[in-house]
Design an enzyme around this catalytic site. Structure first.
Site, PDB file in Angstrom:
ATOM      1  N   LYS A 116       1.120   4.326  -2.785  1.00  0.00           N
ATOM      2  CA  LYS A 116       0.838   5.738  -2.477  1.00  0.00           C
ATOM      3  C   LYS A 116       2.062   6.623  -2.744  1.00  0.00           C
ATOM      4  O   LYS A 116       1.903   7.796  -3.096  1.00  0.00           O
ATOM      5  CB  LYS A 116       0.340   5.883  -1.038  1.00  0.00           C
ATOM      6  CG  LYS A 116      -1.020   5.211  -0.807  1.00  0.00           C
ATOM      7  CD  LYS A 116      -2.118   5.828  -1.675  1.00  0.00           C
ATOM      8  CE  LYS A 116      -3.465   5.187  -1.484  1.00  0.00           C
ATOM      9  NZ  LYS A 116      -4.511   5.742  -2.346  1.00  0.00           N
TER      10      LYS A 116
ATOM     11  N   TYR B   3       0.838  -1.209   0.000  1.00  0.00           N
ATOM     12  CA  TYR B   3       0.000   0.000   0.000  1.00  0.00           C
ATOM     13  C   TYR B   3       0.873   1.259   0.000  1.00  0.00           C
ATOM     14  O   TYR B   3       0.645   2.187  -0.783  1.00  0.00           O
ATOM     15  CB  TYR B   3      -0.921  -0.038   1.231  1.00  0.00           C
ATOM     16  CG  TYR B   3      -1.809   1.171   1.377  1.00  0.00           C
ATOM     17  CD1 TYR B   3      -2.910   1.351   0.545  1.00  0.00           C
ATOM     18  CD2 TYR B   3      -1.552   2.141   2.354  1.00  0.00           C
ATOM     19  CE1 TYR B   3      -3.735   2.469   0.683  1.00  0.00           C
ATOM     20  CE2 TYR B   3      -2.369   3.252   2.498  1.00  0.00           C
ATOM     21  CZ  TYR B   3      -3.461   3.409   1.654  1.00  0.00           C
ATOM     22  OH  TYR B   3      -4.270   4.515   1.794  1.00  0.00           O
TER      23      TYR B   3
HETATM   24  P1  NAD Z   1     -13.089   3.015   1.522  1.00  0.00           P
HETATM   25  O1  NAD Z   1     -12.537   1.626   1.520  1.00  0.00           O
HETATM   26  O2  NAD Z   1     -14.103   3.383   2.553  1.00  0.00           O
HETATM   27  O3  NAD Z   1     -13.688   3.352   0.068  1.00  0.00           O
HETATM   28  C1  NAD Z   1     -12.960   3.063  -1.094  1.00  0.00           C
HETATM   29  C2  NAD Z   1     -13.937   2.894  -2.256  1.00  0.00           C
HETATM   30  O4  NAD Z   1     -13.158   2.552  -3.426  1.00  0.00           O
HETATM   31  C3  NAD Z   1     -14.929   1.749  -2.028  1.00  0.00           C
HETATM   32  O5  NAD Z   1     -16.248   2.204  -2.234  1.00  0.00           O
HETATM   33  C4  NAD Z   1     -14.512   0.704  -3.047  1.00  0.00           C
HETATM   34  O6  NAD Z   1     -15.587  -0.059  -3.568  1.00  0.00           O
HETATM   35  C5  NAD Z   1     -13.887   1.562  -4.131  1.00  0.00           C
HETATM   36  N1  NAD Z   1     -12.986   0.770  -4.990  1.00  0.00           N
HETATM   37  C6  NAD Z   1     -12.099  -0.189  -4.605  1.00  0.00           C
HETATM   38  N2  NAD Z   1     -11.527  -0.737  -5.687  1.00  0.00           N
HETATM   39  C7  NAD Z   1     -12.055  -0.119  -6.775  1.00  0.00           C
HETATM   40  C8  NAD Z   1     -11.866  -0.264  -8.170  1.00  0.00           C
HETATM   41  N3  NAD Z   1     -11.007  -1.170  -8.677  1.00  0.00           N
HETATM   42  N4  NAD Z   1     -12.572   0.535  -8.999  1.00  0.00           N
HETATM   43  C9  NAD Z   1     -13.455   1.439  -8.513  1.00  0.00           C
HETATM   44  N5  NAD Z   1     -13.682   1.619  -7.186  1.00  0.00           N
HETATM   45  C10 NAD Z   1     -12.989   0.839  -6.327  1.00  0.00           C
HETATM   46  O7  NAD Z   1     -11.806   3.984   1.603  1.00  0.00           O
HETATM   47  P2  NAD Z   1     -11.665   5.515   2.083  1.00  0.00           P
HETATM   48  O8  NAD Z   1     -11.210   5.531   3.476  1.00  0.00           O
HETATM   49  O9  NAD Z   1     -12.853   6.287   1.683  1.00  0.00           O
HETATM   50  O10 NAD Z   1     -10.387   5.916   1.189  1.00  0.00           O
HETATM   51  C11 NAD Z   1     -10.493   6.568  -0.064  1.00  0.00           C
HETATM   52  C12 NAD Z   1      -9.085   6.818  -0.590  1.00  0.00           C
HETATM   53  O11 NAD Z   1      -8.345   7.547   0.377  1.00  0.00           O
HETATM   54  C13 NAD Z   1      -8.297   5.538  -0.882  1.00  0.00           C
HETATM   55  O12 NAD Z   1      -7.523   5.721  -2.056  1.00  0.00           O
HETATM   56  C14 NAD Z   1      -7.402   5.408   0.331  1.00  0.00           C
HETATM   57  O13 NAD Z   1      -6.199   4.737   0.022  1.00  0.00           O
HETATM   58  C15 NAD Z   1      -7.141   6.864   0.691  1.00  0.00           C
HETATM   59  N6  NAD Z   1      -6.795   7.055   2.093  1.00  0.00           N
HETATM   60  C16 NAD Z   1      -7.651   6.736   3.108  1.00  0.00           C
HETATM   61  C17 NAD Z   1      -7.250   6.961   4.430  1.00  0.00           C
HETATM   62  C18 NAD Z   1      -8.154   6.644   5.612  1.00  0.00           C
HETATM   63  O14 NAD Z   1      -7.688   6.745   6.756  1.00  0.00           O
HETATM   64  N7  NAD Z   1      -9.401   6.282   5.435  1.00  0.00           N
HETATM   65  C19 NAD Z   1      -5.985   7.478   4.712  1.00  0.00           C
HETATM   66  C20 NAD Z   1      -5.162   7.776   3.651  1.00  0.00           C
HETATM   67  C21 NAD Z   1      -5.554   7.573   2.342  1.00  0.00           C
END
Ligand code: NAD
Length: 280
Positions: free
Chosen positions: A180, A176
């Site tokens: 990133k 991961y």
């Molecule tokens: P989440 O898991 O709640 O939502 C992610 C969404 O992406 C889901 O609805 C999933 O179905 C969709 N997804 C997954 N694979 C996919 C694909 N191949 N095509 C289309 N859609 C797809 O995650 P989140 O917490 O809302 O995170 C959103 C973004 O922010 C991600 O890229 C994550 O890496 C990043 N992020 C999150 C956090 C955190 O603490 N939540 C921290 C840093 C970065």
């Protein structure tokens, strides 16, 4: 007035991974600011996408002229499924948005997955899947959105989802983190190439944001340590200056600025929204 002419006065935004969490908050924020918004996610999330669009906005009210009941101008909200790791699906997403809404002004390549495992146990298929969704998926969203924006000739805003895991390695999160870190390289290079078209390219780099995604991390680390559920997420509060976890809305607020016309001189950045946890 047809939908294409409505789009000329309203900016059109696409948000991937928009069925929940950060993507959903970004989509709703942009909608509340008057954008036409396309919520996109996997086919498996179609029900969730449709329930969001039907709860917020009844498209029947807006078929003709972009005006909701009572004559107040409202943006259009559409759900279109696409797997960001599949080139034809991303290309198809852009084509459908252009056909329905007349163009693309903002692409938020938010979709992402995680993988929690000691590095020596990560299999090649797991590694490849991570790169396919998080890196290739972001590349495809950037590429096809930019291609359309260049054709339109009116600039645009492209955003990716980085992370503080894209600034600093973390144990048992190597694949991961690698994905990133890649978003930063992609974002910087894309900004350098597309600045001449009036397109800015930035990424948001969230710290711990209270979503299902973070819950997966908590599940993994508490299962390993035997600590009570929720305690790992709770402990993350101490890693921030604010002493809190972030909310999806905190990320959406940063995105709201980055897509604004006022942010035209901000590009190539991966901006932390992490309560002051990592300084770079
Ligand atoms: P989440 O898991 O709640 O939502 C992610 C969404 O992406 C889901 O609805 C999933 O179905 C969709 N997804 C997954 N694979 C996919 C694909 N191949 N095509 C289309 N859609 C797809 O995650 P989140 O917490 O809302 O995170 C959103 C973004 O922010 C991600 O890229 C994550 O890496 C990043 N992020 C999150 C956090 C955190 O603490 N939540 C921290 C840093 C970065």
């Amino acid at each position: 007035m047809n939908s294409a002419s409505v789009a000329r006065i309203t900016r059109v935004a696409i948000v991937t991974g928009a069925a929940q969490g950060i993507g959903l908050a970004i989509a709703l924020e942009l909608y509340s600011e008057g954008f036409d918004v396309v919520l996109s996610d996997l086919k498996a999330k179609e029900g969730k996408l449709n329930s969001v669009t039907s709860q917020i906005y009844d498209t029947q009210d807006d078929q003709e002229d972009g005006r909701g009941q009572g004559g107040k101008r409202v943006g259009r909200l559409l759900a279109i499924t696409a797997d960001v790791s599949v080139e034809d699906e991303v290309k198809g997403l852009i084509d459908k948005v252009v056909a329905e809404l007349g163009g693309v002004d903002v692409m938020v390549a938010n979709a992402g997955i995680s993988l929690l495992k000691p590095l020596e146990e990560v299999t090649t298929p797991e590694w490849d899947k991570m790169m396919a969704v998080n890196v290739r998926g972001t590349f495809l969203c950037y590429k096809y959105a930019a291609e359309q924006m260049i054709k339109q000739g009116r600039g645009g805003r492209i955003l990716g989802a980085c992370s503080i895991a894209g600034k600093k390695g973390m144990p048992e999160v190597a694949a991961y983190c690698t994905s990133k870190f890649a978003i930063r390289g992609l974002t910087q290079s894309a900004a350098l190439e597309w600045g001449k078209y009036g397109i800015t390219v930035n990424a948001y780099a969230p710290g711990p944001i209270d979503t299902d995604f973070l819950a997966q991390f908590d599940e993994y680390f508490t299962n390993k340590s035997g600590a009570p559920k929720g305690s790992w997420s709770e402990s993350l509060k101490q890693t921030t200056s604010t002493g809190t976890l972030g909310t999806p809305q905190d990320v959406a607020n940063l995105v709201s600025y980055l897509v604004s016309r006022g942010a035209k001189f901000v590009t190539g950045q991966s901006i932390n929204v992490d309560g002051g946890g990592v300084f770079d």
